[in-house]
Design an enzyme around this catalytic site. Sequence first.
Site, PDB file in Angstrom:
ATOM      1  N   ASP A   1       0.806  -1.216   0.000  1.00 40.21           N
ATOM      2  CA  ASP A   1       0.000   0.000   0.000  1.00 40.21           C
ATOM      3  C   ASP A   1       0.839   1.266   0.000  1.00 40.21           C
ATOM      4  O   ASP A   1       1.989   1.288   0.425  1.00 40.21           O
ATOM      5  CB  ASP A   1      -0.975   0.007   1.178  1.00 40.21           C
ATOM      6  CG  ASP A   1      -0.274  -0.174   2.519  1.00 40.21           C
ATOM      7  OD1 ASP A   1       0.717  -0.933   2.587  1.00 40.21           O
ATOM      8  OD2 ASP A   1      -0.707   0.436   3.517  1.00 40.21           O
ATOM      9  N   GLU A  19      -0.588  -2.138   5.119  1.00 38.84           N
ATOM     10  CA  GLU A  19       0.386  -2.146   6.221  1.00 38.84           C
ATOM     11  C   GLU A  19       0.306  -0.859   7.020  1.00 38.84           C
ATOM     12  O   GLU A  19       0.589  -0.843   8.216  1.00 38.84           O
ATOM     13  CB  GLU A  19       1.810  -2.340   5.681  1.00 38.84           C
ATOM     14  CG  GLU A  19       2.882  -2.442   6.760  1.00 38.84           C
ATOM     15  CD  GLU A  19       3.341  -1.105   7.321  1.00 38.84           C
ATOM     16  OE1 GLU A  19       3.653  -1.031   8.524  1.00 38.84           O
ATOM     17  OE2 GLU A  19       3.385  -0.111   6.564  1.00 38.84           O
ATOM     18  N   GLU A  20      -0.077   0.229   6.357  1.00 36.17           N
ATOM     19  CA  GLU A  20      -0.083   1.530   7.023  1.00 36.17           C
ATOM     20  C   GLU A  20      -1.229   1.681   8.017  1.00 36.17           C
ATOM     21  O   GLU A  20      -1.476   2.770   8.526  1.00 36.17           O
ATOM     22  CB  GLU A  20      -0.152   2.645   5.981  1.00 36.17           C
ATOM     23  CG  GLU A  20       1.042   2.715   5.043  1.00 36.17           C
ATOM     24  CD  GLU A  20       2.336   3.125   5.727  1.00 36.17           C
ATOM     25  OE1 GLU A  20       2.287   3.489   6.927  1.00 36.17           O
ATOM     26  OE2 GLU A  20       3.391   3.081   5.076  1.00 36.17           O
TER      27      GLU A  20
END
Length: 435
Positions: A105, A171-172
């Site tokens: 991402d 992931e963020e």
Amino acid sequence: MIRTAASLAAALTLMAAPAFAQAPAGAVTTAAEGVEAEVIQWRRHLHANPELGFAEVQTAAFVAQHLREMGIEVREGVGRTGVVGVLRGTGSGPQHVVALRADMDALPVLEATGLPFASTATGTYQGQTVPVAHACGHDAHVAMLLGAAKVLSGMKDQFSGTIVFVFQPAEEGAPPGEPMGGAKLMIQDGALEDPKVEAIFGLHVVPGRPGSVFYRPQGFMAASDRVDITLKGRQTHGAWPWRGIDVVAVAGQVISTVNTLTARTIDPTTTPTVFTIATVNAGVRYNIIPEEATMSGTLRTFDVAQRDDLVRRAEAAIDHIAEAYGATAEFGVRQNAALVFNNEELSAWLAPVLTEVAGEGNVNPATPPTTVAEDFSYFQNEIPGVFYHLGGTADGVDPATAAPNHSPQFDVNEDVLVLGVKTHALSALRFLERP
């Protein structure tokens, strides 16, 4: 997390005398250098076409297509937009299973690198159209893992066992309205099962000397919590603050108290801790004291018990401050990422493996902890794993002054991509060669 160490330690102690021939590191280096130009091309394509968390539709399709072209089994839609590739070696020997992971991402950031392939993409974040950019290096992560997959697919007759390639979304952090981020959701969808993965490795490009690799055993990257505070008072004219309840004044006291709690009650030399209030929103007009103020921030910790105690004390202190003014407070905490805890035995085993391809003096397995966070930690909660950093600063630039991850100017030195391909590939091969 430590519960897996004992069982893994017994197996790792046998590695000093492997029972069969190891794949030469030189062969991995040659193969990686052979795909370097393609890896750079992939990285530039991904960089120019970023997508936000759980919206990585085109990125996932790009990954799946290339994995299939390499003859790798592919599962799509694992964790919403995640992709899992499975490569089975055809050589004889132990049948271990190891995983390599990359995140896909991008971020809601307006890129300012000036690169010819800079992003002009937009996406939807919190209901608004925003610029999107790979300001954290995930484009490089995907390209390097694809490169490793190509190297390893060409060597499958030289190893036994199975390599699982995990391309993770979000992931963020979980986007607004989502209950969990990409790592947790991929685990829930069976990314580490069928085949059952024994260990996992991952890397992240960060400011650092090009060609350097660094990490640490145990706590490496902080656990990350999001903190939300809502203060409610009574609206009044700015000229008559005593006729209302001033939530702006309360907010000021809350910020001061949070900063003091962290700085004056925790020893930063033993357990680094950061508690930051980053947003304050209140009011719409200069002469009206509003009824409500909201704040949000981040808490970064390396010790679970200490984190729980700090949260308890912060909530109590904020309630007391609000009560003193006649206001009320709501305090909420949500974990974005657990502590990145590198298995001790696996960390010690990995250092010479990384040195084989990075070279003497380029691997530091005892770097200080860092207060940034990574949801790779959730994979490590399930199985032993090691997460390491790859220095990616431009040649001749001091890493201390280089644009950090999440900056509009963040960029990756493309010369280091081939090293990431090598470290991915050799760490998987050496793990599979365990007796």
